[in-house]
Design an enzyme around this catalytic site. Structure first.
Site, short mmCIF file in Angstrom:
data_model
loop_
_atom_site.label_atom_id
_atom_site.label_comp_id
_atom_site.label_asym_id
_atom_site.label_seq_id
_atom_site.Cartn_x
_atom_site.Cartn_y
_atom_site.Cartn_z
N TYR A 56 -26.61 -23.52 -19.36
CA TYR A 56 -27.07 -24.75 -19.27
C TYR A 56 -27.83 -25.42 -20.64
CZ TYR A 56 -24.81 -25.09 -14.21
OH TYR A 56 -23.98 -25.02 -13.59
N GLY A 78 -37.98 -23.90 -18.83
CA GLY A 78 -37.93 -25.24 -18.36
C GLY A 78 -37.09 -25.95 -17.57
N ARG A 79 -35.56 -25.20 -17.63
CA ARG A 79 -34.49 -25.34 -17.73
C ARG A 79 -34.53 -25.51 -16.50
NH1 ARG A 79 -30.83 -23.58 -22.74
NH2 ARG A 79 -33.00 -22.84 -23.48
N SER A 80 -34.68 -24.10 -15.62
CA SER A 80 -34.74 -24.14 -14.43
C SER A 80 -35.77 -24.80 -13.47
CB SER A 80 -35.10 -23.25 -13.79
OG SER A 80 -34.29 -21.78 -14.38
N ALA A 120 -33.45 -28.38 -13.68
CA ALA A 120 -32.87 -28.34 -12.98
C ALA A 120 -32.82 -28.63 -10.97
CB ALA A 120 -32.26 -27.05 -12.40
#
Length: 538
Positions: free
Chosen positions: A224, A260-262, A265
């Protein structure tokens, strides 16, 4: 190379057919032609302007042949990728990428100068790169079929011998008989609206699997990218200069870290909107950022937003295997698949060999595209020479799981329903990014039902038929992804299991998958790096 036109049908003969016109496909075509092969390239869009690379700038894994620099380059993502990469493949790709980037310079690519007056060859601007590649393809004598997606591969008892499809702008059917076929159709982003990914629907995976080829690393498919909610541009590297906030200006703790993306999300799953601001960018590099990625800033400029000073809402847009590493399994250094006459390159082929289970945008991906494309072009041309003059006499037939016909196929509305149903399984963060055994099983039950609904459907040789085949390819891709994810009961690379949150040393292997009606998954050993021996000087 003969062309027979009759009743809206184009029939062609070549030594090598390349399916896909992005970086991997164009390098494959140029390289095969340089070996004396007659080559046809069929692109789903317009070769030179379609695909993920064409509208964007990209970094390139370009490293000078210095031993220390090369070792550092290989180590840069080895651990992040779960130690699944192989040193011999990394060495080969670094060598070929260095060679090919230098070739681009000689061919006229306008590399900029660095501060020391040397050409800076660690990046490419997509529009200029692919414009040059189309020019080089034509100069090599390759026939280009634009707007000509392949619908089926053609085989006999000896292997793959061609393909057929449709020219979507004219409605003409086309068939190419060829001694070898290179699949360079890119990855699968599930029509998530990521920039340049509208043609990347896993078509090559399905075509290859229908011939009996396997896939590898399909669990590494949950990439993602951070993206403004109002934009399709997924340039994650720019967010290294970003801080993340809630609407009231409170920082989102942990959103700027490697995880960071987790974090983002999970906040989005909670229903909280996350905002970004590129407030960490030093003043002196802001003009350079604009020059390097002009299209990143266009959506902001149109809305009067200064991303360096103003908050803007972000989301995570699925890029699947386009920025994942899974794809068609290759069996040797020529990028051959397990099916005679069939080769794979670029995002259509697994990148585990150089990235393991993790990669980002550009860099390794761009290097893999130009290198594997070259390897596949060489391999396909050499294979055809071994066939001799018998290639033209083969009695070929389709192996498509759809019935390709001149009559009407499933309605466009039904195709749209299938696409939406697949997206509902692969796009949500709590199904794909944060995986669990029960969640994967629930999704697979629904995806298996969707596959059965499409099995043996009549697909018209038309633009509507192309979309129907895209829906089938996305369904099949999701099933290979989730069956592989179910089998890997650990967290490794980008594959995350909520119920198995740590890496398991006992699962240091690749997962090979395949099958259509019944998907199977099995482990395959990773070739270990050769042990370094101490050299004792006299």
């Amino acid at each position: 190379m003969s062309i027979l036109l009759s009743s809206g049908t184009i029939q062609l003969q070549a030594d090598v057919l390349v399916i896909g016109g992005g970086p991997a496909g164009t390098w494959a075509a140029i390289t095969a032609a340089s070996q004396g092969a007659k080559v046809i390239l069929a692109d789903k869009g317009y070769c030179g302007s379609s695909g993920a690379t064409a509208p964007s700038g990209t970094g390139v894994w370009y490293v000078k042949p210095d031993q220390q620099l090369r070792e550092e380059a290989k180590a840069s993502r080895y651990e992040m990728g779960g130690r699944l990469a192989e040193h011999r493949w990394m060495d080969r790709v670094l060598d070929r990428t260095y060679e090919n980037m230098n070739r681009l310079g000689h061919a006229g690519y306008p590399f900029p100068m660095d501060d020391d007056g040397n050409l800076h060859k660690r990046g490419l601007q997509g529009p200029e790169y692919m414009r040059l590649m189309r020019k080089l393809v034509k100069k090599a004598g390759v026939k280009i079929l634009d707007h000509s997606p392949a619908l089926e591969l053609l085989v006999d008892e000896h292997g793959v011998g061609g393909a057929s499809g449709v020219q979507t702008q004219t409605g003409d059917a086309w068939t190419v008989h060829a001694g070898a076929v290179v699949i360079a159709t890119g990855g699968c982003a599930f029509l998530s609206k990521a920039l340049g990914c509208n043609v990347l629907t896993g078509d090559g995976y399905l075509l290859a699997a229908e011939t009996g080829a396997q896939l590898s690393g399909m669990e590494f498919s949950n990439a993602y990218a951070i993206c403004p909610t109002f934009s399709s541009v997924t340039k994650t590297a720019y967010y290294s200069y970003a801080s993340f906030y809630y609407e009231d200006g409170t920082p989102v703790e942990g959103a700027g870290s490697k995880r960071g993306r987790s974090v983002i999300a999970r906040k989005l799953l909670e229903g909280r909107q996350v905002y970004a601001k590129l407030d960490l960018a030093p003043e002196e590099i802001k003009p350079l950022l604009r020059v390097n990625q002009t299209n990143f800033f266009l959506p902001f400029d149109r809305r009067g937003i200064d991303p360096f000073t103003d908050l803007f809402p972000v989301t995570l847009r699925l890029e699947g295997t386009v920025r994942g590493t899974g794809g068609i399994r290759i069996t040797d250094e020529s990028c051959a698949t397990s099916v005679p006459g069939l080769y794979a390159a670029g995002d259509a082929a697994t990148r585990e060999l150089i990235c393991g289970g993790f990669t980002g945008g550009g860099s390794h991906n761009a290097a893999w595209a130009m290198s594997s494309g070259s390897f596949a072009g060489e391999g396909a041309a050499a294979y055809v020479k071994k066939l001799g003059g018998h290639a033209a006499d083969r009695q070929l037939q389709s192996v498509s799981t759809s019935v390709i016909s001149s009559t009407a196929s499933a309605s466009p509305s039904r195709t749209e329903e299938i696409v939406q149903a697949v997206q509902e399984e692969v796009a949500p963060y709590d199904r794909n990014l944060f995986r669990t055994e029960q969640g994967l099983k629930n999704s697979l039950q629904r995806l298996d039902g969707l596959w059965k609904d499409q099995r043996n459907q009549v697909v018209e040789r038309s633009a509507n038929g192309v979309k129907a085949r895209e829906a089938a390819a996305m369904t099949a891709t999701a099933r290979w992804m989730y069956n592989s994810a179910l089998a890997r009961t650990e967290t490794r690379g980008m594959h995350k299991r909520e119920d198995f949150p740590t890496l398991d040393a006992g699962q240091h292997y690749r997962l090979i998958s395949g099958g259509l009606d019944q998907v199977w998954v099995k482990p395959e050993a990773v070739q270990e790096a050769p042990e370094k021996k101490e050299v004792i000087l006299p």
